[in-house]
Every structure is written in C-alpha cells, then in structure tokens.
Design a protein around this motif. Structure first.
Motif, PDB file in Angstrom:
ATOM      1  N   GLY A  86      48.072  34.027 -14.000  1.00 28.24           N
ATOM      2  CA  GLY A  86      47.895  35.022 -12.953  1.00 28.24           C
ATOM      3  C   GLY A  86      48.915  35.014 -11.825  1.00 28.24           C
ATOM      4  N   LEU A  87      49.875  34.082 -11.821  1.00 27.83           N
ATOM      5  CA  LEU A  87      50.866  34.071 -10.742  1.00 27.83           C
ATOM      6  C   LEU A  87      51.928  35.143 -10.995  1.00 27.83           C
ATOM      7  CD1 LEU A  87      51.803  32.566  -8.128  1.00 27.83           C
ATOM      8  CD2 LEU A  87      53.347  31.281  -9.620  1.00 27.83           C
ATOM      9  N   VAL A  88      52.243  35.910  -9.959  1.00 28.32           N
ATOM     10  CA  VAL A  88      53.289  36.926 -10.016  1.00 28.32           C
ATOM     11  C   VAL A  88      54.461  36.422  -9.175  1.00 28.32           C
ATOM     12  CG1 VAL A  88      53.899  39.300  -9.420  1.00 28.32           C
ATOM     13  CG2 VAL A  88      51.600  38.782 -10.289  1.00 28.32           C
ATOM     14  N   VAL A  89      55.644  36.360  -9.773  1.00 33.57           N
ATOM     15  CA  VAL A  89      56.846  35.951  -9.047  1.00 33.57           C
ATOM     16  C   VAL A  89      57.655  37.206  -8.731  1.00 33.57           C
ATOM     17  CG1 VAL A  89      58.964  34.573  -9.092  1.00 33.57           C
ATOM     18  CG2 VAL A  89      56.884  33.699 -10.198  1.00 33.57           C
ATOM     19  N   ILE A  90      58.009  37.349  -7.445  1.00 36.32           N
ATOM     20  CA  ILE A  90      58.809  38.491  -6.996  1.00 36.32           C
ATOM     21  C   ILE A  90      60.013  37.949  -6.238  1.00 36.32           C
ATOM     22  CG2 ILE A  90      58.902  40.569  -5.569  1.00 36.32           C
ATOM     23  CD1 ILE A  90      55.838  40.795  -5.888  1.00 36.32           C
ATOM     24  N   GLY A  91      61.204  38.294  -6.719  1.00 38.37           N
ATOM     25  CA  GLY A  91      62.435  37.958  -6.024  1.00 38.37           C
ATOM     26  C   GLY A  91      62.955  39.190  -5.300  1.00 38.37           C
ATOM     27  N   VAL A  92      63.447  38.996  -4.088  1.00 33.83           N
ATOM     28  CA  VAL A  92      63.993  40.100  -3.300  1.00 33.83           C
ATOM     29  C   VAL A  92      65.423  39.746  -2.918  1.00 33.83           C
ATOM     30  CG1 VAL A  92      63.736  41.551  -1.256  1.00 33.83           C
ATOM     31  CG2 VAL A  92      61.692  40.621  -2.382  1.00 33.83           C
ATOM     32  N   SER A  93      66.362  40.503  -3.457  1.00 31.96           N
ATOM     33  CA  SER A  93      67.768  40.306  -3.136  1.00 31.96           C
ATOM     34  C   SER A  93      68.002  40.611  -1.655  1.00 31.96           C
ATOM     35  CB  SER A  93      68.599  41.250  -4.012  1.00 31.96           C
ATOM     36  OG  SER A  93      69.936  41.265  -3.609  1.00 31.96           O
ATOM     37  N   SER A  94      68.838  39.782  -1.025  1.00 31.79           N
ATOM     38  CA  SER A  94      69.130  40.002   0.390  1.00 31.79           C
ATOM     39  C   SER A  94      70.550  39.557   0.720  1.00 31.79           C
ATOM     40  CB  SER A  94      68.156  39.215   1.264  1.00 31.79           C
ATOM     41  OG  SER A  94      68.536  39.337   2.618  1.00 31.79           O
ATOM     42  N   ASP A  95      71.166  40.292   1.614  1.00 32.15           N
ATOM     43  CA  ASP A  95      72.489  39.916   2.115  1.00 32.15           C
ATOM     44  C   ASP A  95      72.417  39.514   3.584  1.00 32.15           C
ATOM     45  OD1 ASP A  95      75.235  39.466   1.680  1.00 32.15           O
ATOM     46  OD2 ASP A  95      75.754  41.415   2.538  1.00 32.15           O
ATOM     47  N   SER A  96      71.228  39.138   4.037  1.00 29.60           N
ATOM     48  CA  SER A  96      71.053  38.769   5.443  1.00 29.60           C
ATOM     49  C   SER A  96      71.881  37.554   5.844  1.00 29.60           C
ATOM     50  CB  SER A  96      69.574  38.515   5.743  1.00 29.60           C
ATOM     51  OG  SER A  96      68.851  39.720   5.701  1.00 29.60           O
ATOM     52  N   PHE A  97      72.308  36.766   4.853  1.00 29.40           N
ATOM     53  CA  PHE A  97      73.103  35.574   5.147  1.00 29.40           C
ATOM     54  C   PHE A  97      74.500  35.690   4.530  1.00 29.40           C
ATOM     55  CE2 PHE A  97      68.580  34.526   5.017  1.00 29.40           C
ATOM     56  CZ  PHE A  97      68.400  34.124   6.327  1.00 29.40           C
ATOM     57  N   ASP A  98      74.904  36.935   4.243  1.00 33.67           N
ATOM     58  CA  ASP A  98      76.255  37.257   3.741  1.00 33.67           C
ATOM     59  C   ASP A  98      76.609  36.520   2.454  1.00 33.67           C
ATOM     60  OD1 ASP A  98      76.728  38.987   5.938  1.00 33.67           O
ATOM     61  OD2 ASP A  98      77.208  37.248   7.183  1.00 33.67           O
ATOM     62  N   GLN A  99      75.642  36.400   1.545  1.00 34.98           N
ATOM     63  CA  GLN A  99      75.922  35.712   0.286  1.00 34.98           C
ATOM     64  C   GLN A  99      75.479  36.507  -0.942  1.00 34.98           C
ATOM     65  OE1 GLN A  99      74.300  31.698   0.913  1.00 34.98           O
ATOM     66  NE2 GLN A  99      76.420  31.098   1.251  1.00 34.98           N
ATOM     67  N   GLU A 100      75.166  37.775  -0.758  1.00 32.32           N
ATOM     68  CA  GLU A 100      74.808  38.618  -1.890  1.00 32.32           C
ATOM     69  C   GLU A 100      76.027  39.441  -2.281  1.00 32.32           C
ATOM     70  OE1 GLU A 100      73.647  39.187  -4.735  1.00 32.32           O
ATOM     71  OE2 GLU A 100      71.563  39.228  -4.061  1.00 32.32           O
ATOM     72  N   ASP A 101      76.224  39.610  -3.575  1.00 34.50           N
ATOM     73  CA  ASP A 101      77.333  40.413  -4.067  1.00 34.50           C
ATOM     74  C   ASP A 101      77.169  41.846  -3.574  1.00 34.50           C
ATOM     75  OD1 ASP A 101      79.249  41.793  -5.882  1.00 34.50           O
ATOM     76  OD2 ASP A 101      79.335  39.791  -6.784  1.00 34.50           O
TER      77      ASP A 101
END
Length: 184
Positions: A86-101
């Motif tokens: 029953g666990l749902v894993v959700i990832g949220v891409s973020s560039d808040s720390f200037d490390q997202e492509d």
C-alpha cells in the motif's frame, strides 16, 4: 426504459466507488494531495488524489545532477518492496538547489533509464520559499521545507507528515512498516 435506468445506476455506482477509492476510506482526499501536477517528461497531468488513492505516501524532492542521485535506486527498492502493501512513492523533480537538468528529457532519462524508476515522477517545480509549489508549502507548514534535494516525507492516508528524512538518510523499514500497520 427500466433497463436503461438500471445500467445508468450501475455506471454511477461504479464511478462513486472509484472516486471513494481515490479519496481513501474517509471519503475525502487530504488537502496536501489536492493538486494536479504534470508527470515528468510527459504531457499527462496527474491528480495527486488519484495517485495517492487514500494510501500512505513517501514523497521525495529530487534532482538529476545531485550527489544524492544514487538514491533513485534506493527509492525504487523501497517502492518495489512496499507497493503491494500500500505504500505510494512520489518523486518531484526540483531545481530549487540548481541541480536539475534544464532539459526535462535528460532528467527523465537519468531517473527512468539509469536507475529504473517505476514509481510516479512529477515534473520540475520549486520546493522552497515563496515560489514553492502548494504541495511543498504544505510540507513546510507541517514539517520542514527541503533543505536540499532528496528530502523524504512519510505521509499517512489522512495527509499528515508522520516522519521525515534529510538527504543523508532513507526512511527505515521500521518506520515504513509502522506507517503501513497504522493504515490497515
């Protein structure tokens, strides 16, 4: 005419049943998940109430060029181990720390191809400060805003953050299993 009404009644009952499932046993989706967000490297818009489906959630802010990017593999292992419970894993891409492509396709390739991520990944949004997406504004209100990439939040089916982990640690099995046990 009676047959038509009976069929329509069955269709409406089925839709209500699906809606209740998406909102959890309480019948209402928690405020924290009342958002529609774009899936990573897709035009598809996801309703977080449907994604969470009234289940406990492990929410993580991610970035493809962070020193913690290897945690995609760890998060996928958690997803595989606990998804049937029953666990749902959700990832949220973020560039808040200037490390997202800057190229969403390259960011998606890193998590999906390089690490085999099969859990839900959402498009890049801010996770800190005044510009934070409302999902992460609620995270900050309940707990603490991410101080870096790969902060992890265990959220119960009622939308309450019950535990959080910094970039350096993963939620341990005991915490996940306690959350799942409390949810059953």
């Amino acid at each position: 005419m009676k047959r038509f009404l009976r069929i329509n009644t069955l269709v409406v009952a089925g839709l209500i049943s699906q809606l209740s499932f998406a909102q959890g046993e309480s019948g209402q989706c928690p405020d924290i998940f009342q958002h529609k967000m774009k899936q990573l490297h897709s035009s598809k818009i996801l309703d977080l109430c449907e994604v969470s489906a009234g289940k406990p959630v492990l929410l993580v802010n991610t970035a493809s060029h962070c020193g913690f990017t290897d945690q995609f593999g760890d998060l996928e292992a958690i997803h595989q181990k606990y998804k049937d419970q029953g666990l749902v894993v959700i990832g949220v891409s973020s560039d808040s720390f200037d490390q997202e492509d800057k190229d969403e396709g390259k960011a998606a390739e890193i998590c999906f191809k390089n690490f085999g991520v099969s859990f839900t990944m959402l498009s890049t949004v801010p996770v800190r400060g005044d510009q934070a997406h409302p999902l992460f504004q609620e995270v900050a209100r309940q707990d603490v805003a991410p101080k870096w990439n790969f902060y992890k939040y265990l959220i119960d089916r009622d939308g309450n953050i019950v535990d959080s982990n910094s970039s350096f640690t993963l939620p341990d099995d005991d915490d996940i299993e306690a959350l799942l046990a409390a949810e059953s």
